[in-house]
Every structure is written in structure tokens, then in C-alpha cells.
Motif scaffolding. Structure first.
Motif, PDB file in Angstrom:
ATOM      1  N   PRO A  74       0.866  -1.157  -0.066  1.00 19.77           N
ATOM      2  CA  PRO A  74       0.162  -0.079  -0.031  1.00 19.77           C
ATOM      3  C   PRO A  74       0.916   1.251  -0.117  1.00 19.77           C
ATOM      4  O   PRO A  74       1.963   1.338   0.484  1.00 19.77           O
ATOM      5  N   ARG A 108     -10.903  -3.285  12.763  1.00 28.17           N
ATOM      6  CA  ARG A 108     -12.360  -2.490  12.534  1.00 28.17           C
ATOM      7  C   ARG A 108     -12.307  -1.117  13.577  1.00 28.17           C
ATOM      8  O   ARG A 108     -13.453  -0.638  13.401  1.00 28.17           O
ATOM      9  N   GLN A 154      -4.138   5.084  15.207  1.00 29.13           N
ATOM     10  CA  GLN A 154      -3.634   4.063  14.325  1.00 29.13           C
ATOM     11  C   GLN A 154      -3.156   3.197  15.009  1.00 29.13           C
ATOM     12  O   GLN A 154      -2.650   3.155  16.027  1.00 29.13           O
ATOM     13  N   PRO A 200      -8.887   3.532  12.314  1.00 31.91           N
ATOM     14  CA  PRO A 200      -9.142   4.169  11.103  1.00 31.91           C
ATOM     15  C   PRO A 200      -7.785   4.074  10.241  1.00 31.91           C
ATOM     16  O   PRO A 200      -8.081   3.856   9.117  1.00 31.91           O
ATOM     17  N   TYR A 201      -6.473   4.002  10.943  1.00 35.18           N
ATOM     18  CA  TYR A 201      -5.309   3.875  10.011  1.00 35.18           C
ATOM     19  C   TYR A 201      -4.346   2.675  10.630  1.00 35.18           C
ATOM     20  O   TYR A 201      -4.502   2.502  11.859  1.00 35.18           O
ATOM     21  N   ARG A 211      -4.994   4.019   5.297  1.00 30.81           N
ATOM     22  CA  ARG A 211      -6.315   3.921   5.862  1.00 30.81           C
ATOM     23  C   ARG A 211      -6.903   2.534   5.947  1.00 30.81           C
ATOM     24  O   ARG A 211      -6.237   1.881   4.828  1.00 30.81           O
ATOM     25  N   GLN A 212      -7.483   1.998   6.909  1.00 31.31           N
ATOM     26  CA  GLN A 212      -7.863   0.668   6.806  1.00 31.31           C
ATOM     27  C   GLN A 212      -9.215   0.576   6.338  1.00 31.31           C
ATOM     28  O   GLN A 212     -10.292   1.146   6.755  1.00 31.31           O
ATOM     29  N   SER A 213      -9.623  -0.344   5.090  1.00 31.59           N
ATOM     30  CA  SER A 213     -10.819  -0.339   4.704  1.00 31.59           C
ATOM     31  C   SER A 213     -11.676  -0.916   5.653  1.00 31.59           C
ATOM     32  O   SER A 213     -13.297  -0.962   5.362  1.00 31.59           O
ATOM     33  N   THR A 214     -11.352  -1.879   6.616  1.00 31.71           N
ATOM     34  CA  THR A 214     -12.187  -2.590   7.336  1.00 31.71           C
ATOM     35  C   THR A 214     -12.793  -1.684   8.560  1.00 31.71           C
ATOM     36  O   THR A 214     -13.457  -2.219   9.528  1.00 31.71           O
TER      37      THR A 214
END
Length: 323
Positions: free
Chosen positions: A4, A158, A19, A161-162, A172-175
Motif C-alpha cells: 500500500p 475494525r 492508528q 481508522p489507520y 487507511r484501513q478499509s475494514t
């Protein structure tokens, strides 16, 4: 698969930048944590580290001798989610009052909490996205991929956010789920409600707060909890029964288990529970019109879970027996 892309640090705009720092070795840990801390020191930001003894020693050795970093042991800071939130908010408020424009924090929820208590700490990790957003905070939560159970890692993905990456960047965490969504998930998911799988030693239908307090005192009369712990539990049970009568739907039921290693009390009513997803972890308002009962309960007990199911809403409180 390509790695990423790294992103630059967020602008200093206030609020909580939350984070997770996943690592599988000491080298990976230092590659993420040390640049984060050095940047804070270089900018003159209050920089705080709350890690286990093992990780603290490694980080200390990797930092320059003149680096101004405040180190605190992890275990005393992570006793109960609500008290941890209260303590860190006080710490942050003190730094802001002293003129800090930004605060950096590296923290580690102790692995000992990844078992029966984890559901409460998953809720903590979600709630702090809101609870610390009053302050200009950049936090980094350290988790070892090798030692941490998969279900805990799933929750971390979950609730943050990061995710931090080597060299000071983040992705950024998509989950990630917003706290209002994560905290509203049916649960507890990992602790079976905190209720022992045996019939209760006492069960009361529609008790008053005084009757519930007396039931606790009668069930734990051998001194196993100690005076302070017993007092805290009776206060918590009284507050929870009061809430159930005042805000819930009849009937109100109190069940109590007195076991060699813990005392557990479950208070149920036929209602749906509070609409506020942060109830218990944060006080509701200023307390002038109520709203502190569930928060007081979370301050008093070793473990508190809340669950809405087909039979209504149940708050389960546990106090551990210490020897």
C-alpha cells in the motif's frame, strides 16, 4: 500484490488520529514506533509511551538519551476501559492546558486482556475514536501479529481508522467501522455474556436497589472480595438496578453467582437498553440530570458487559477475587 502507498502525516488540525501499529518482530516494532516518537520530540510535542516492560526497554534503548519522552508502565494504566479513558483524558487535558498543540501517545493493551475481557477492550478501542477527539492527539496502538489472537486482530482492524507503516507513514484501513456502528453490534461476542454456565446462587424478581445490595452482601460475607471491592460492587449493582427501574421495562431481574475466583451479578429488564452507544464508557452530559449510573458501574467493576437480546437488556458486572 503491491504494498500500500504510504501517506504523509496528517495535518495538525486537532482531534484524535488513531492508528494501529502491527508488528511481528522487535525490528518491525522499532521501525514504526521510533520515527513516530522522534517526530514528536523534534516538534516539541508532549510524547508519551505506555508499553509493557519488554517493549519499553527496547524503545528506550533506541531513543536518543536527550529525547524527552514520558514512559509509563502499561498494566496499571489498562485496568478497566472506563477508568483508562478517564485517566488518559485527564492526561491530555493537562497537556492542552499547559499549551500543547499536539500530543503523541504510543500505547499497548496488555496481552493478558485478550481473553475473557477482550470484548470490553475492543469496545474501548472503538470508543476512543470519539472519547479522545476533544484533544489534538496522535496515538499509535501496538499489536504483535504473532502473539495476538486472530479475533483480536480482526477487531483492531475494525476499530482503528489507520495502520502505521515503517518510517512514519500510515494507510487507511478499509475494514474500519465508526464507533457508533461498532459499539452497536450485538454482543458480547467473545465472553458469552460474562454469565457462568450454571444456575445462579441467588435470583431476585423486581428488587429495590436496597434489596439488591443486601443480596450481594449476603452472598459475599466471607471477606473474599475485601471491603473496598465489596463496596464497589454493591454501588455498581445499586446503580444498575436503579437504572433498570427508571429507564428500563419491567420486569427487572437480578441474578448472582458467587464463585471461588469471582462474583458476577447480572441485572436484566425487558427494555432495549440505552440509545447512546457510549453509555458506560463516557458519562452522559454533566450528570446534573442523571446519566452517570452506568458510567459509575464501569468505574467500579473489573468487567462490565451489556447485551440486548430477545429477552431484553442485561448488564453483567464481575468483580475478581484477589488473593
Amino acid at each position: 500484490m503491491e504494498p500500500p502507498a504510504r501517506t504523509s502525516p496528517p495535518p495538525r488540525t486537532g482531534g484524535h488520529f488513531h492508528q494501529a501499529a502491527f508488528h511481528s518482530s522487535a525490528a518491525e516494532l522499532l521501525a514504526v514506533v521510533v520515527p513516530f516518537l522522534l517526530a514528536g520530540v523534534a516538534l516539541g510535542e508532549p510524547t508519551v509511551v505506555v508499553l509493557s516492560d519488554e517493549y519499553e526497554a527496547m524503545v528506550r534503548d533506541a531513543m536518543p538519551a536527550d529525547g524527552k519522552v514520558d514512559f509509563f508502565p502499561a498494566a496499571p494504566q489498562y485496568l478497566r476501559p472506563a477508568t483508562t479513558i478517564r485517566g488518559f483524558r485527564a492526561l491530555l487535558a493537562g497537556h492542552v492546558a499547559a499549551g500543547a498543540r499536539q500530543v503523541r501517545l504510543v500505547g499497548e493493551v496488555p496481552p493478558a486482556l485478550f481473553g475473557d475481557a477482550w470484548d470490553a477492550w475492543a469496545r474501548y478501542e472503538s470508543a476512543v475514536n470519539h472519547a479522545y477527539d476533544d484533544f489534538p492527539l496522535r496515538s499509535m496502538c501496538v499489536y504483535d501479529r504473532v502473539r495476538t489472537p486472530a479475533r483480536v486482530l480482526d477487531d483492531i482492524a475494525r476499530t482503528h481508522p489507520y495502520a502505521a507503516v515503517h518510517g512514519g507513514g500510515h494507510v487507511r484501513q478499509s475494514t474500519f467501522l465508526p464507533p457508533s456502528q461498532f459499539l452497536s453490534l450485538s454482543g458480547p461476542r467473545h465472553w458469552a455474556g460474562g454469565v457462568p454456565p450454571i444456575p445462579p446462587h441467588a435470583e431476585l424478581r423486581g428488587p429495590s436497589p436496597a434489596e439488591a445490595r443486601q443480596a450481594v452482601l449476603s452472598a459475599v460475607s466471607d471477606g473474599r472480595l475485601g471491603a473496598d471491592a465489596l463496596d464497589d460492587l454493591t454501588v455498581a449493582v445499586s446503580e444498575t438496578v436503579t437504572n433498570a427501574h427508571r429507564h428500563g421495562t419491567p420486569p427487572v431481574t437480578v441474578r448472582l453467582w458467587s464463585l471461588p475466583d469471582r462474583v458476577t451479578v447480572a441485572v436484566s429488564d425487558a427494555g432495549t437498553g440505552p440509545a447512546n452507544p457510549f453509555a458506560g464508557l463516557l458519562p452522559a452530559g454533566d450528570g446534573a440530570r442523571g446519566g452517570l449510573g452506568l458510567w459509575v458501574t464501569h468505574q467500579c467493576c473489573d468487567h462490565v458487559t451489556a447485551h440486548y437480546g430477545p429477552d431484553g437488556y442485561t448488564v453483567t458486572m464481575t468483580m475478581n477475587v484477589t488473593r
